[in-house]
Design a protein around this motif. Structure first.
Motif, PDB file in Angstrom:
ATOM      1  N   MET A  30       0.826  -1.212   0.000  1.00 38.46           N
ATOM      2  CA  MET A  30       0.000   0.000   0.000  1.00 38.46           C
ATOM      3  C   MET A  30       0.858   1.259   0.000  1.00 38.46           C
ATOM      4  O   MET A  30       0.586   2.220  -0.721  1.00 38.46           O
ATOM      5  N   ALA A  31       1.903   1.269   0.832  1.00 39.41           N
ATOM      6  CA  ALA A  31       2.737   2.467   0.970  1.00 39.41           C
ATOM      7  C   ALA A  31       3.588   2.716  -0.276  1.00 39.41           C
ATOM      8  O   ALA A  31       3.717   3.866  -0.725  1.00 39.41           O
ATOM      9  N   SER A  32       4.167   1.665  -0.826  1.00 38.25           N
ATOM     10  CA  SER A  32       5.026   1.846  -1.995  1.00 38.25           C
ATOM     11  C   SER A  32       4.219   2.271  -3.210  1.00 38.25           C
ATOM     12  O   SER A  32       4.712   3.034  -4.060  1.00 38.25           O
ATOM     13  N   ASP A  33       2.979   1.810  -3.318  1.00 46.59           N
ATOM     14  CA  ASP A  33       2.120   2.216  -4.432  1.00 46.59           C
ATOM     15  C   ASP A  33       1.886   3.722  -4.444  1.00 46.59           C
ATOM     16  O   ASP A  33       1.666   4.312  -5.510  1.00 46.59           O
ATOM     17  N   GLN A  34       1.933   4.335  -3.283  1.00 47.11           N
ATOM     18  CA  GLN A  34       1.725   5.787  -3.171  1.00 47.11           C
ATOM     19  C   GLN A  34       3.034   6.545  -2.970  1.00 47.11           C
ATOM     20  O   GLN A  34       3.028   7.722  -2.592  1.00 47.11           O
ATOM     21  N   ASN A  35       4.147   5.867  -3.207  1.00 46.99           N
ATOM     22  CA  ASN A  35       5.475   6.488  -3.102  1.00 46.99           C
ATOM     23  C   ASN A  35       5.722   7.069  -1.703  1.00 46.99           C
ATOM     24  O   ASN A  35       6.282   8.158  -1.547  1.00 46.99           O
ATOM     25  N   LEU A  36       5.305   6.322  -0.675  1.00 43.93           N
ATOM     26  CA  LEU A  36       5.445   6.782   0.707  1.00 43.93           C
ATOM     27  C   LEU A  36       6.575   6.088   1.454  1.00 43.93           C
ATOM     28  O   LEU A  36       6.801   6.350   2.634  1.00 43.93           O
ATOM     29  N   LEU A  74      -4.343   5.132   4.174  1.00 46.86           N
ATOM     30  CA  LEU A  74      -4.247   4.158   3.097  1.00 46.86           C
ATOM     31  C   LEU A  74      -5.381   3.139   3.175  1.00 46.86           C
ATOM     32  O   LEU A  74      -5.967   2.759   2.152  1.00 46.86           O
ATOM     33  N   LEU A  75      -5.697   2.696   4.380  1.00 48.53           N
ATOM     34  CA  LEU A  75      -6.800   1.747   4.549  1.00 48.53           C
ATOM     35  C   LEU A  75      -8.137   2.372   4.153  1.00 48.53           C
ATOM     36  O   LEU A  75      -9.029   1.690   3.654  1.00 48.53           O
ATOM     37  N   GLN A  76      -8.255   3.679   4.373  1.00 48.37           N
ATOM     38  CA  GLN A  76      -9.481   4.385   4.000  1.00 48.37           C
ATOM     39  C   GLN A  76      -9.465   4.856   2.553  1.00 48.37           C
ATOM     40  O   GLN A  76     -10.389   5.541   2.108  1.00 48.37           O
ATOM     41  N   GLU A  77      -8.399   4.495   1.834  1.00 48.49           N
ATOM     42  CA  GLU A  77      -8.260   4.783   0.406  1.00 48.49           C
ATOM     43  C   GLU A  77      -8.287   6.278   0.106  1.00 48.49           C
ATOM     44  O   GLU A  77      -8.746   6.712  -0.959  1.00 48.49           O
ATOM     45  N   LYS A  78      -7.757   7.074   1.027  1.00 52.62           N
ATOM     46  CA  LYS A  78      -7.754   8.524   0.827  1.00 52.62           C
ATOM     47  C   LYS A  78      -6.758   8.976  -0.236  1.00 52.62           C
ATOM     48  O   LYS A  78      -6.767  10.127  -0.645  1.00 52.62           O
ATOM     49  N   PHE A  79      -5.867   8.082  -0.652  1.00 53.54           N
ATOM     50  CA  PHE A  79      -4.891   8.439  -1.677  1.00 53.54           C
ATOM     51  C   PHE A  79      -5.388   8.052  -3.074  1.00 53.54           C
ATOM     52  O   PHE A  79      -4.697   8.265  -4.053  1.00 53.54           O
ATOM     53  N   ASP A  99      -7.965   8.836  -5.810  1.00 54.34           N
ATOM     54  CA  ASP A  99      -8.928   9.853  -6.213  1.00 54.34           C
ATOM     55  C   ASP A  99     -10.170   9.266  -6.875  1.00 54.34           C
ATOM     56  O   ASP A  99     -11.210   9.906  -6.958  1.00 54.34           O
ATOM     57  N   GLU A 100     -10.044   8.021  -7.355  1.00 48.85           N
ATOM     58  CA  GLU A 100     -11.164   7.401  -8.052  1.00 48.85           C
ATOM     59  C   GLU A 100     -12.107   6.680  -7.107  1.00 48.85           C
ATOM     60  O   GLU A 100     -13.146   6.166  -7.528  1.00 48.85           O
ATOM     61  N   THR A 101     -11.747   6.628  -5.821  1.00 51.43           N
ATOM     62  CA  THR A 101     -12.535   5.882  -4.845  1.00 51.43           C
ATOM     63  C   THR A 101     -13.209   6.837  -3.866  1.00 51.43           C
ATOM     64  O   THR A 101     -12.586   7.773  -3.379  1.00 51.43           O
ATOM     65  N   GLU A 102     -14.456   6.592  -3.579  1.00 56.06           N
ATOM     66  CA  GLU A 102     -15.125   7.359  -2.532  1.00 56.06           C
ATOM     67  C   GLU A 102     -14.497   6.994  -1.197  1.00 56.06           C
ATOM     68  O   GLU A 102     -14.429   5.820  -0.842  1.00 56.06           O
ATOM     69  N   HIS A 103     -13.994   7.978  -0.482  1.00 59.71           N
ATOM     70  CA  HIS A 103     -13.277   7.704   0.761  1.00 59.71           C
ATOM     71  C   HIS A 103     -14.186   7.001   1.763  1.00 59.71           C
ATOM     72  O   HIS A 103     -15.339   7.368   1.965  1.00 59.71           O
ATOM     73  N   LEU A 104     -13.615   5.976   2.406  1.00 66.09           N
ATOM     74  CA  LEU A 104     -14.351   5.231   3.413  1.00 66.09           C
ATOM     75  C   LEU A 104     -14.374   6.042   4.703  1.00 66.09           C
ATOM     76  O   LEU A 104     -13.329   6.422   5.222  1.00 66.09           O
ATOM     77  N   CYS A 105     -15.545   6.317   5.208  1.00 66.08           N
ATOM     78  CA  CYS A 105     -15.688   7.245   6.343  1.00 66.08           C
ATOM     79  C   CYS A 105     -15.674   6.483   7.669  1.00 66.08           C
ATOM     80  O   CYS A 105     -16.725   6.097   8.194  1.00 66.08           O
ATOM     81  N   ILE A 106     -14.480   6.286   8.196  1.00 67.51           N
ATOM     82  CA  ILE A 106     -14.327   5.551   9.451  1.00 67.51           C
ATOM     83  C   ILE A 106     -14.615   6.431  10.666  1.00 67.51           C
ATOM     84  O   ILE A 106     -15.187   5.985  11.661  1.00 67.51           O
ATOM     85  N   LYS A 107     -14.217   7.690  10.587  1.00 68.60           N
ATOM     86  CA  LYS A 107     -14.328   8.586  11.739  1.00 68.60           C
ATOM     87  C   LYS A 107     -15.739   8.606  12.319  1.00 68.60           C
ATOM     88  O   LYS A 107     -15.933   8.622  13.533  1.00 68.60           O
ATOM     89  N   ASP A 108     -16.730   8.580  11.451  1.00 73.60           N
ATOM     90  CA  ASP A 108     -18.118   8.650  11.916  1.00 73.60           C
ATOM     91  C   ASP A 108     -18.579   7.359  12.576  1.00 73.60           C
ATOM     92  O   ASP A 108     -19.650   7.324  13.194  1.00 73.60           O
ATOM     93  N   LYS A 109     -17.789   6.292  12.432  1.00 78.79           N
ATOM     94  CA  LYS A 109     -18.150   5.005  13.013  1.00 78.79           C
ATOM     95  C   LYS A 109     -17.567   4.794  14.412  1.00 78.79           C
ATOM     96  O   LYS A 109     -17.943   3.849  15.103  1.00 78.79           O
ATOM     97  N   VAL A 110     -16.638   5.651  14.815  1.00 78.52           N
ATOM     98  CA  VAL A 110     -15.918   5.456  16.076  1.00 78.52           C
ATOM     99  C   VAL A 110     -16.562   6.266  17.193  1.00 78.52           C
ATOM    100  O   VAL A 110     -16.854   7.450  17.027  1.00 78.52           O
ATOM    101  N   ILE A 111     -16.790   5.625  18.329  1.00 79.81           N
ATOM    102  CA  ILE A 111     -17.193   6.334  19.543  1.00 79.81           C
ATOM    103  C   ILE A 111     -16.012   6.256  20.509  1.00 79.81           C
ATOM    104  O   ILE A 111     -15.617   5.169  20.947  1.00 79.81           O
ATOM    105  N   PHE A 112     -15.443   7.384  20.834  1.00 75.76           N
ATOM    106  CA  PHE A 112     -14.252   7.431  21.680  1.00 75.76           C
ATOM    107  C   PHE A 112     -14.632   7.408  23.167  1.00 75.76           C
ATOM    108  O   PHE A 112     -15.765   7.686  23.554  1.00 75.76           O
TER     109      PHE A 112
END
Length: 480
Positions: free
Chosen positions: A78-84, A211-216, A218-231
């Motif tokens: 995942m990281a190398s694909d995004q040059n990270l 990377l897991l949320q596919e934020k890198f 651009d063709e993918t709708e970002h997976l919204c994890i933040k709204d699923k977490v209760i801290f």
């Protein structure tokens, strides 16, 4: 409903823990249009034992630091694909090429040193050769394999060098000491081919959450994890035998689900498994929790106003003599500085200028965690001056911080290893991963996390794979 109890909120699935395993499971569920779940997180942040922090003019990793291997490593892919991924491949050379200094302030310049370091590094490359070695601890195996190779001398005190090797190996293996860790680790832990310790180019290990949320992508709708977490939801009880599971939190909030995925640390399970589950989980799973090991590996960061060490020095490794250690502890007993004797070196930090990272493991690390930052700052500067003060003028650090994985009740340890009590067949991790079913035969309590991976335990890529594994199990169970 009991007095003071909230009405239970209901979901199809509850994920306990927003470490990388829980996040991996959640993102896979969302990617497959499975939305009726929640993540309960005891801390106030996402990431678990991944924690990247800004520090001075750069950033540091309080937790996971390196990508271990390349081929077959989902993190590297995942990281190398995004040059990270950093192009630098000298991370582990920091230890090998560091300046070794004795507790009397003398630099080790023996020609044998580099040769001995290579020998020490190579000891655990080969599988146990017979049943005798197979049932040894890593410490016993080290002594057996080096007894006729490493020779004591005035130029290179062997006992001091081996003590450093033990501290280094413990930091790599995750054990409090290498006599607790089984030689079975060599066979059961699988390394990914490629460079063994790779740094991130920028932003740090927490980027894996993006990377897991596919934020890198651009063709993918970002997976919204933040709204699923209760801290701030520390789970104190999981009722799992009925048609529905119910989760009770320390603040008396309650949640119901058809299935619960626990991704809490093995250290937490060790400390609370007898109280956490109702009814008690099966004996085979309790045995797995008991017998898989987890130790404490901590970091100590010091940022200085300027770089006072040579450009050619990747760090300093400290060799204590028994006499100097005993004298130091006796003289500083009132200060409680005995933990300083187990800080086995300081090394430069990628992506953070003018900063040194000290490593400490085991009981000494947990002792350190109970100290204030001011106490630690004074002690570490004293330690640096003891070993290096004759050669360098060491300024007061601008910033000091440390990790606290051993005493934090949401982790109780850094990462898992196979202990001398772990089964010799190497299936304790799969036993820990095995789902529990309710009275109707449905999977109701699932387990993820690095300690549940059969051969990538102790790694981030193992934790991610375990989360994906459990997400697949959930998707299969609830497919339409």
């Amino acid at each position: 409903m009991e007095y003071g109890m909230e009405m239970a909120r209901s979901y199809t699935v509850i994920i306990i823990g927003s470490g990388v395993s829980g996040i991996a499971a959640a993102t896979k569920l969302l990617k497959n249009k499975f939305n009726n779940f929640i993540i309960l997180e005891a801390e106030n942040r996402i990431g678990g034992r991944i924690q990247t922090l800004p520090f001075g003019d750069g950033h540091i990793e309080l937790g996971a630091q390196w990508i271990h291997g390349e081929e077959g490593n989902v993190v590297y892919n995942m990281a190398s694909d995004q040059n990270l991924v950093s192009d630098r491949r000298e991370t582990m050379q920091q230890f090998m090429n560091s300046t070794f200094v004795t507790s009397s302030g003398c630099e080790i310049k023996s020609d044998r040193l580099r040769e001995y370091i290579k020998v020490a590094y190579s000891v655990f490359d080969d599988s146990p050769k017979d049943d005798l070695e197979r049932f040894m601890s890593l410490g016993e195996l080290f002594h057996k394999r080096t007894e006729n190779i490493l020779i004591d001398s005035e130029e290179l005190p062997l006992k001091q060098f081996i003590n450093w090797c033990q501290h280094y190996q413990n930091s790599y293996n995750g054990s409090d000491n290498w006599f607790e860790a089984s030689a079975i680790n060599i066979d059961t832990y699988k390394t990914c081919p490629g460079y063994p310790a790779i740094s991130w180019k920028s932003k740090g290990f927490s980027t894996i959450i993006d990377l897991l949320q596919e934020k890198f992508n651009d063709e993918t709708e970002h997976l919204c994890i933040k709204d699923k977490v209760i801290f701030g939801k520390e789970v104190v009880k999981i009722y799992w035998s009925g048609d529905l599971a119910e989760v009770l939190c320390a603040d008396n909030s309650r949640f119901q689900a058809q299935c619960v995925l626990s991704t809490v640390s093995l250290g937490v399970l060790k400390n609370v498994c007898n109280e956490l589950f109702e009814p008690e989980i099966p004996e085979y799973k309790l045995d797995a929790i008991k017998n898989i090991g987890i130790g404490t590996v901590d970091k100590l960061f010091l940022k200085f106003p300027y770089k006072w060490w040579p450009d050619t020095t990747p760090g300093f490794s400290f060799l204590w003599s028994d006499d100097d250690r005993e004298k130091f502890v006796k003289e500083n007993k009132r200060r409680g500085w005995d933990y300083l004797c187990d800080v086995f070196g300081f090394y430069i930090v990628d992506n953070c200028p003018n900063t040194l990272l000290g490593w400490i493991v085991g009981p000494a690390a947990r002792n350190m965690e109970r100290k204030s930052i001011d106490e630690i700052k004074i002690g570490l500067v004293y330690l640096l001056n003891k070993f290096l003060g004759d050669k360098f003028t060491i300024p007061q650090p601008d910033l000091v911080t440390r990790s606290q994985w051993g005493t934090n009740s949401h982790f109780y340890g850094s990462y898992s290893f196979h202990s001398m009590n772990t089964d010799k067949e190497g299936n304790a991790n799969s036993q820990l991963a095995k789902p529990l079913v309710n009275s109707t035969g449905k999977n109701i309590l699932l387990f993820g996390g690095e300690a549940t991976h059969s051969h990538y335990f102790s790694t981030v890529h193992g934790a991610i794979e375990s989360g994906w594994r459990e997400a697949d199990r959930i998707l299969e169970q609830f497919k339409e």
